[in-house]
Enzyme design. Structure first.
Site, PDB file in Angstrom:
ATOM      1  N   ASP A 261       0.927  -0.761  -0.100  1.00 18.15           N
ATOM      2  CA  ASP A 261      -0.041  -0.016   0.021  1.00 18.15           C
ATOM      3  C   ASP A 261       0.867   1.400  -0.064  1.00 18.15           C
ATOM      4  O   ASP A 261       2.184   1.038   0.299  1.00 18.15           O
ATOM      5  CB  ASP A 261      -0.922  -0.101   1.212  1.00 18.15           C
ATOM      6  CG  ASP A 261      -2.191   0.743   0.942  1.00 18.15           C
ATOM      7  OD1 ASP A 261      -2.122   1.673   0.106  1.00 18.15           O
ATOM      8  OD2 ASP A 261      -3.060   0.714   1.497  1.00 18.15           O
TER       9      ASP A 261
HETATM   10  C1  BGC Z   1      -5.088   3.327   0.032  1.00 22.20           C
HETATM   11  C2  BGC Z   1      -5.099   2.201  -1.108  1.00 22.20           C
HETATM   12  C3  BGC Z   1      -4.714   3.110  -2.190  1.00 22.20           C
HETATM   13  C4  BGC Z   1      -3.747   3.811  -2.447  1.00 22.20           C
HETATM   14  C5  BGC Z   1      -3.369   4.647  -3.660  1.00 22.20           C
HETATM   15  C6  BGC Z   1      -3.679   4.165  -0.015  1.00 22.20           C
HETATM   16  O1  BGC Z   1      -3.759   5.144   0.828  1.00 22.20           O
HETATM   17  O2  BGC Z   1      -5.047   2.657   1.448  1.00 22.20           O
HETATM   18  O3  BGC Z   1      -6.350   1.490  -1.238  1.00 22.20           O
HETATM   19  O4  BGC Z   1      -4.957   2.219  -3.577  1.00 22.20           O
HETATM   20  O5  BGC Z   1      -3.560   4.798  -1.121  1.00 22.20           O
HETATM   21  O6  BGC Z   1      -4.074   5.760  -3.662  1.00 22.20           O
END
Ligand code: BGC
Length: 723
Positions: A261
């Site tokens: 993530d």
């Molecule tokens: C989120 C993800 C997301 C990523 C990219 C993170 O803060 O938890 O679900 O895909 O950001 O935007």
């Protein structure tokens, strides 16, 4: 058959042919690995390391010298996110797309074919927007009603998640785009998501939290997976040896790439050795020019390899997985089907998901559907009736081409025939408390109207600004289960003024309705139903569409009834969260512990009635059965029923929930029509995870097979004995 239906069938036909065509064209794995290995042999160490970390907000690094491009990604689960520059700034370009209903609404359709159609829209639009990977589906288990991201997820039940996730992934990937299943694992709350250390009994992991990911990998063949922010048993999920190395890659045989993530890697050695393949993230403190070589999986890795601390083969393996995904998404050939966005076909799929996902929770004295011919004035009350949701909620924000609000949907449907009076009744604003003047205005409107449609519930936030996100939003959990903005006071006043009121609730999950539910005849759960949601909702309220959604999660009466509150485990104390309820998540808890929910798992009413008849249970092998029964539409309106099959083990050797969902089928029937439903229950339907032997086992035992319209409304019962 009307034009929309014909369009729909054609879309499904064409999209279901694409995978066949693609598989005939796509390289087999052995050829891909041969090609990837010859590319790796040409790369310098620096070039390899450049591929295993981000090169901008949503790209991984490429190797221009060898013609290896960047992998380009976008959120998110229900639409392609706004266009970002290579830093983090949003670009003001035409990035409009189809805004689909959120994940929990998709799951509420209980229609895996719609999961596939949903995926094709996302895949095609991601492609049209120049992306290779769409960062969805989100499938964390809905464990507590307070989780701010429940709206993006699917269900409290691992079987339902597994069935829906496969279609979604295959739909995305049929378009030559990689899906990214997330967040692996146990990102079940947003409170302290960057630090919380989650632990749970092994059986809960195996029986509840893993099956969705297992289905994504083994049946969906998902090409990428995102490691969650939180820790699991003391180690960050993205670099967790047990979750990624042992389970995902060794036991489940995941062939694709594991990305972190955004900003979820914390330790270079753990990430390298435990299976993280790609470190994503944007160091916001370094904007506008983040130095991606400073990432944990950046320059440090070069020095670790040069000093002989990490074998170069570890890096090769990661690059090989990234190249594998690139070959699969046609980065090196021109076989990817052409992507399109904002087509009427895509909007028709958004509409269909909303029509099938909206759930009719209560309908006393058949208040619904309203008969437009008998109505002169409608009062529409509630700020959510006139509120757009697409652009908020966190990373799943969508630049919708349009969004039909409930108010617009109602106005469009009734046209000039009926007077529609709108009163918001409350303001979507931080710390809003009931305002007597606004309530008075709403009550007046309700009193003078023939019928009232109240539209309230949760929202994603106060404004489009990320910092203003609240309630159903990433990064924050809900404070409690009460309706925000003092809506209880308003609803009570409106119901008193006019009992012919239908209550429509938006949101990612349940609210505490105990203060007014006895006075409300009709309640509809609309989730966040996407760009066509207002139209779908109006068609349900006025009977043009027969509702067929079923709850993919239990709605408890109060927060105190939820197992995480009962076992005092959410939110964890001092950075630690132990899932003391173990297996008893959702209906597994309410059933077994005899806690009466407000609306049970699998519940959802229809304007017609269905009869379940003639159950036959036949053994189809030493450890499997085939269940057959007849489903008949006994009412006067065409409609669909989700027939659900639950299994109960009599006298189990280890503790088991009262019943578990092991099969379902959504069946569309004309009035008077009947159909034989056949559902096979394989060995896995009867098995549980024995945490002493660390394997799935099936007891020689008697099992009850329970078939019904919800987890409580069981209509047929049978038994089977296994020796
Ligand atoms: C989120 C993800 C997301 C990523 C990219 C993170 O803060 O938890 O679900 O895909 O950001 O935007």
């Amino acid at each position: 058959m009307n034009v929309r239906n014909l369009q729909w069938m054609l879309t499904m036909l064409v999209s279901s042919c694409i995978p066949l065509w693609l598989s005939a064209q796509t390289l087999d794995d052995a050829t891909i690995y041969r090609k990837a290995d010859s590319l790796i042999a040409l790369m310098t160490l620096e070039e390899k390391v450049n591929m295993i970390h981000a090169s901008s907000s949503f790209t991984s690094g490429g190797v221009p010298r060898l013609g290896i491009p960047e992998l380009v990604m976008s959120d998110g689960p229900h639409g392609v996110r706004m266009e970002h520059g290579r830093g983090w700034t949003e670009l003001h370009v035409d990035d409009s797309v189809t805004y689909l209903p959120v994940g929990v609404c998709l799951a509420a359709t209980w229609n895996p074919q719609l999961g596939y159609a949903f995926g094709t829209v996302l895949g095609s639009e991601a492609n049209a927007r120049g992306r290779d990977v769409i960062l969805g589906p989100g499938i964390c288990v809905i464990r507590t009603p307070l989780n701010g991201r429940n709206f993006e997820y699917m269900s409290e039940d691992p079987y339902l998640i597994s069935k829906m996730v496969v279609g979604y992934i295959q739909g995305v990937q049929s378009q030559g785009i990689a899906a990214c299943v997330k967040h692996y694992l146990a990102n079940n709350q947003e409170t302290d998501r960057f630090t919380i250390n989650v632990d749970m009994p092994e059986r809960a992991l195996q029986e509840i939290y893993l099956p969705g990911f297992k289905a994504a990998v083994q049946q969906g063949n998902v090409l990428t997976l995102m490691g969650a922010y939180n820790k699991f048993r003391g180690q960050y999920c993205t670099e967790n040896a047990y979750l990624i190395h042992n389970i995902l890659k060794s036991q489940l045989g995941f062939k694709g790439l594991v990305m972190s993530d955004w900003g979820a890697v914390h330790n270079t050695m753990e990430a390298l050795m435990n299976g993280t393949d790609l470190e994503m993230g944007t160091d916001l403190s370094m904007l506008p020019n983040p130095d991606y070589h400073k990432f944990f999986m950046g320059d440090t890795v070069i020095s670790l390899v040069k000093r002989g601390i990490v074998p170069e083969s570890v890096i090769d393996e990661k690059v090989r997985r990234i190249l594998y995904v690139m070959y699969k998404v046609h980065k090196f050939d021109s076989l990817r089907p052409k992507g399109v966005r904002n087509t009427p076909e895509h909007q028709a799929i958004a509409l269909k998901v909303a029509k099938e996902g909206i759930v009719l929770l209560k309908n006393d004295q058949h208040l619904l559907p309203f008969n437009v011919k008998k109505i002169k004035t409608i009062a529409v009350i509630g700020a959510s009736a006139d509120w757009k949701n697409a652009r908020a909620g966190g990373s799943s924000q969508v630049p919708a081409l349009f969004e039909i609000t409930p108010l617009q949907g109602i106005r469009d449907l009734v046209g000039n025939r009926v007077r529609v009076v709108y009163a918001s009744g409350y303001r979507i604003a931080r710390d809003f408390h009931a305002d007597p003047a606004m309530i008075q205005q709403a009550v007046e409107a309700a009193r003078k109207a023939d019928i009232v449609i109240y539209v309230g519930g949760w929202i994603h936030g106060y404004s489009d600004a990320w910092d203003d996100n609240a309630f159903d939003a990433e990064g924050v959990d809900k404070p409690d289960m009460y309706l925000p903005f003092d809506q209880d006071t308003l609803i009570k006043a409106v119901l008193k003024a006019n009992p012919r009121t239908a209550i429509v609730l938006m949101g990612g999950g349940p609210v505490d309705m105990t203060r007014w539910i006895d006075q409300a005849s009709a309640i509809v759960q609309a989730w966040y139903p996407g760009m066509e949601g207002g139209k779908a909702l109006a068609e349900i309220l006025f009977g043009l569409v027969n509702p067929s959604g079923k709850l993919p999660m239990t709605f408890p009466k109060t927060l105190a009834d939820n197992p995480t509150a009962r076992f005092d485990s959410y939110p964890g104390k001092q950075g630690f969260e132990y899932y003391s309820e173990g297996l008893f998540v959702g209906y597994r808890y309410y059933d077994t512990y005899h806690v009466q929910p407000q609306f049970c798992f699998g519940h959802g009413l229809s304007y017609t009635t269905f009869a379940y008849e003639q159950l036959q249970i036949e053994k189809s092998g030493p450890d499997s059965v085939t269940v057959r029964f007849t489903l008949r539409n006994t009412g006067s309106m065409a409609g669909a029923e989700v027939a659900q099959v639950y299994v109960h083990e009599e006298q189990p050797r280890m503790v088991r929930p009262e019943k578990e969902l092991k099969g379902f089928q959504k069946v569309f029937l004309q009035p008077g029509e009947s159909r034989t439903v056949t559902i096979r229950l394989p060995r896995s339907a009867f098995s549980y995870f024995d945490d002493h032997r660390m394997q799935w086992v099936m007891d020689p035992a008697r099992f009850d097979i329970l078939i019904g319209s919800s987890s409580e409304d069981i209509r047929l019962k049978g038994q089977v004995d296994f020796e």
